[in-house]
Design a protein around this motif. Sequence first.
Motif, PDB file in Angstrom:
ATOM      1  N   PRO A  29       0.724  -1.257  -0.130  1.00 41.22           N
ATOM      2  CA  PRO A  29      -0.081   0.075   0.028  1.00 41.22           C
ATOM      3  C   PRO A  29       0.692   1.186   0.034  1.00 41.22           C
ATOM      4  O   PRO A  29       0.450   2.112  -0.789  1.00 41.22           O
ATOM      5  N   HIS A  30       2.076   1.319   0.651  1.00 40.97           N
ATOM      6  CA  HIS A  30       2.755   2.443   0.885  1.00 40.97           C
ATOM      7  C   HIS A  30       3.417   2.783  -0.735  1.00 40.97           C
ATOM      8  O   HIS A  30       3.377   3.926  -1.147  1.00 40.97           O
ATOM      9  N   MET A  31       4.029   1.928  -0.982  1.00 38.06           N
ATOM     10  CA  MET A  31       4.466   2.032  -2.709  1.00 38.06           C
ATOM     11  C   MET A  31       3.371   2.618  -3.645  1.00 38.06           C
ATOM     12  O   MET A  31       3.524   3.344  -4.307  1.00 38.06           O
ATOM     13  N   LEU A  32       2.358   1.737  -3.565  1.00 39.47           N
ATOM     14  CA  LEU A  32       0.844   2.194  -4.517  1.00 39.47           C
ATOM     15  C   LEU A  32       0.770   3.657  -4.107  1.00 39.47           C
ATOM     16  O   LEU A  32       0.666   4.379  -5.046  1.00 39.47           O
ATOM     17  N   TYR A  33       0.692   3.994  -2.949  1.00 38.57           N
ATOM     18  CA  TYR A  33       0.324   5.587  -2.666  1.00 38.57           C
ATOM     19  C   TYR A  33       1.268   6.368  -3.369  1.00 38.57           C
ATOM     20  O   TYR A  33       0.795   7.385  -3.697  1.00 38.57           O
TER      21      TYR A  33
ATOM     22  N   LYS B  48      -5.274  11.043   1.719  1.00 34.48           N
ATOM     23  CA  LYS B  48      -5.041  10.267   2.807  1.00 34.48           C
ATOM     24  C   LYS B  48      -3.961   9.354   2.597  1.00 34.48           C
ATOM     25  O   LYS B  48      -4.034   8.314   1.836  1.00 34.48           O
ATOM     26  N   THR B  49      -2.865   9.560   3.414  1.00 41.35           N
ATOM     27  CA  THR B  49      -1.668   8.911   3.221  1.00 41.35           C
ATOM     28  C   THR B  49      -1.705   7.345   3.407  1.00 41.35           C
ATOM     29  O   THR B  49      -2.591   6.871   4.172  1.00 41.35           O
ATOM     30  N   ASP B  50      -1.129   6.443   2.343  1.00 42.03           N
ATOM     31  CA  ASP B  50      -1.368   5.145   2.195  1.00 42.03           C
ATOM     32  C   ASP B  50      -3.007   4.575   1.896  1.00 42.03           C
ATOM     33  O   ASP B  50      -3.141   3.327   2.259  1.00 42.03           O
TER      34      ASP B  50
END
Length: 127
Positions: free
Chosen positions: A16-20, A61-63
């Motif tokens: 999710p972090h990379m996708l964000y 909204k982060t991640d």
Amino acid sequence: MDKIKFELEIPIHASPHMLYQYISSPSNLQEWFADKVNSRGKEYSFVWDGEEEKAELITKKTDDRIRFKWLESEDDDSFFEIKIQVDALTKDVSLIVTDFADDEDEVEESKQLWENQIDELKHTIGA
């Protein structure tokens, strides 16, 4: 005339972090979503085939998600949103795309466009 809201859920093998990072930063959006992406404050400009479209960043909204409103459609409730969803049990990650089409005929075409864009994203990040 009311636009038709539609949603797509596309499984994607990425954190999710990379996708964000890929759905929220102009330079990363430029790698898969549009030919050129610039932002000035909350206003983003997207360029495809030399044609510029401007959108306002509504939610970030982060991640989790990012939501834009096309400036040309100020007089309706339409927007487009890319949301990262993680299944609580399997931890499978999906992108949920919410968008609007002008009429019923355009819904399938718009879904196909999004699927092509997300395929490009998968290719870009090696998912």
